[in-house]
Design an enzyme around this catalytic site. Sequence first.
Site, mmCIF file in Angstrom:
data_model
loop_
_atom_site.group_PDB
_atom_site.id
_atom_site.type_symbol
_atom_site.label_atom_id
_atom_site.label_comp_id
_atom_site.label_asym_id
_atom_site.label_seq_id
_atom_site.Cartn_x
_atom_site.Cartn_y
_atom_site.Cartn_z
ATOM 1 N N GLY A 65 43.828 36.834 24.975
ATOM 2 C CA GLY A 65 45.273 36.767 24.838
ATOM 3 C C GLY A 65 45.894 36.450 26.174
ATOM 4 O O GLY A 65 45.248 36.578 27.222
ATOM 5 N N GLN A 75 52.331 35.838 32.693
ATOM 6 C CA GLN A 75 51.077 35.663 33.433
ATOM 7 C C GLN A 75 50.931 34.268 34.030
ATOM 8 O O GLN A 75 50.098 34.071 34.902
ATOM 9 C CB GLN A 75 49.880 35.975 32.536
ATOM 10 N N CYS A 105 42.241 42.630 31.994
ATOM 11 C CA CYS A 105 43.395 41.730 32.037
ATOM 12 C C CYS A 105 43.111 40.583 32.998
ATOM 13 O O CYS A 105 42.558 40.805 34.075
ATOM 14 C CB CYS A 105 44.637 42.508 32.485
ATOM 15 N N LEU A 106 43.491 39.384 32.586
ATOM 16 C CA LEU A 106 43.307 38.212 33.446
ATOM 17 C C LEU A 106 44.097 38.344 34.750
ATOM 18 O O LEU A 106 43.745 37.736 35.752
ATOM 19 C CB LEU A 106 43.729 36.939 32.703
ATOM 20 N N HIS A 163 48.863 44.877 24.101
ATOM 21 C CA HIS A 163 48.614 44.574 25.514
ATOM 22 C C HIS A 163 49.508 43.418 25.963
ATOM 23 O O HIS A 163 50.150 43.487 27.019
ATOM 24 C CB HIS A 163 47.124 44.228 25.688
ATOM 25 N N GLU A 164 49.559 42.349 25.150
ATOM 26 C CA GLU A 164 50.360 41.175 25.525
ATOM 27 C C GLU A 164 51.856 41.475 25.476
ATOM 28 O O GLU A 164 52.613 41.032 26.347
ATOM 29 C CB GLU A 164 50.011 39.973 24.645
ATOM 30 N N HIS A 207 53.170 42.989 28.594
ATOM 31 C CA HIS A 207 53.496 42.027 29.659
ATOM 32 C C HIS A 207 54.948 41.561 29.552
ATOM 33 O O HIS A 207 55.596 41.306 30.570
ATOM 34 C CB HIS A 207 52.569 40.801 29.598
#
Length: 173
Positions: free
Chosen positions: A46, A51, A99-100, A141-142, A145
């Site tokens: 995701g 991000q 997480c990226l 999670h997304e 953000h």
Amino acid sequence: MNTEIAQLGAKVLRQMAEFVPDVHALEIRRIIEALQTTLASTQGVGIAAPQIGESTRIIIVASRPTARYPQAPQMAPTVMINPSFQACSENKQKDWEGCLSIPGIRALVPRYTEIRVQYTDEQGELIDLKLDGFIARVFQHEVDHLEGRVYLDRVEDNRDIVAESEYLKLIKD
């Protein structure tokens, strides 16, 4: 358009993302394309617009088995604009997240196990559906953000945070 992933400490990751008034706007199309390109180049499941430095309420949920998430269910990448959710119950479960924007770290994070989500798709249609398990976790999670939060903000005990190398040993066992 930026396709570099913002890292922990970047101001954009701590901002409340802007509502998207027109899903058909050229700028929104560009952001979606950049998100798709960026996510495809990673092992992520995701990604959220902040991000890639864009403070807009757009996420992509794209669950698939990867080296980072070998047990992840298969799901077509789904663009979700102005997403929101309600928990279907108070049931939460801790599971591993990464997480990226925070490479090299994993943590046990409590999340609702079943949620009802609403979002607008790329065609401008309002979608309403239930998600559970891993995909519900990725969605939450997304959405964090978009609220200026990262998963580490939800960790209940610092001992639940581990190096990625230790996490990989844990899931092998």
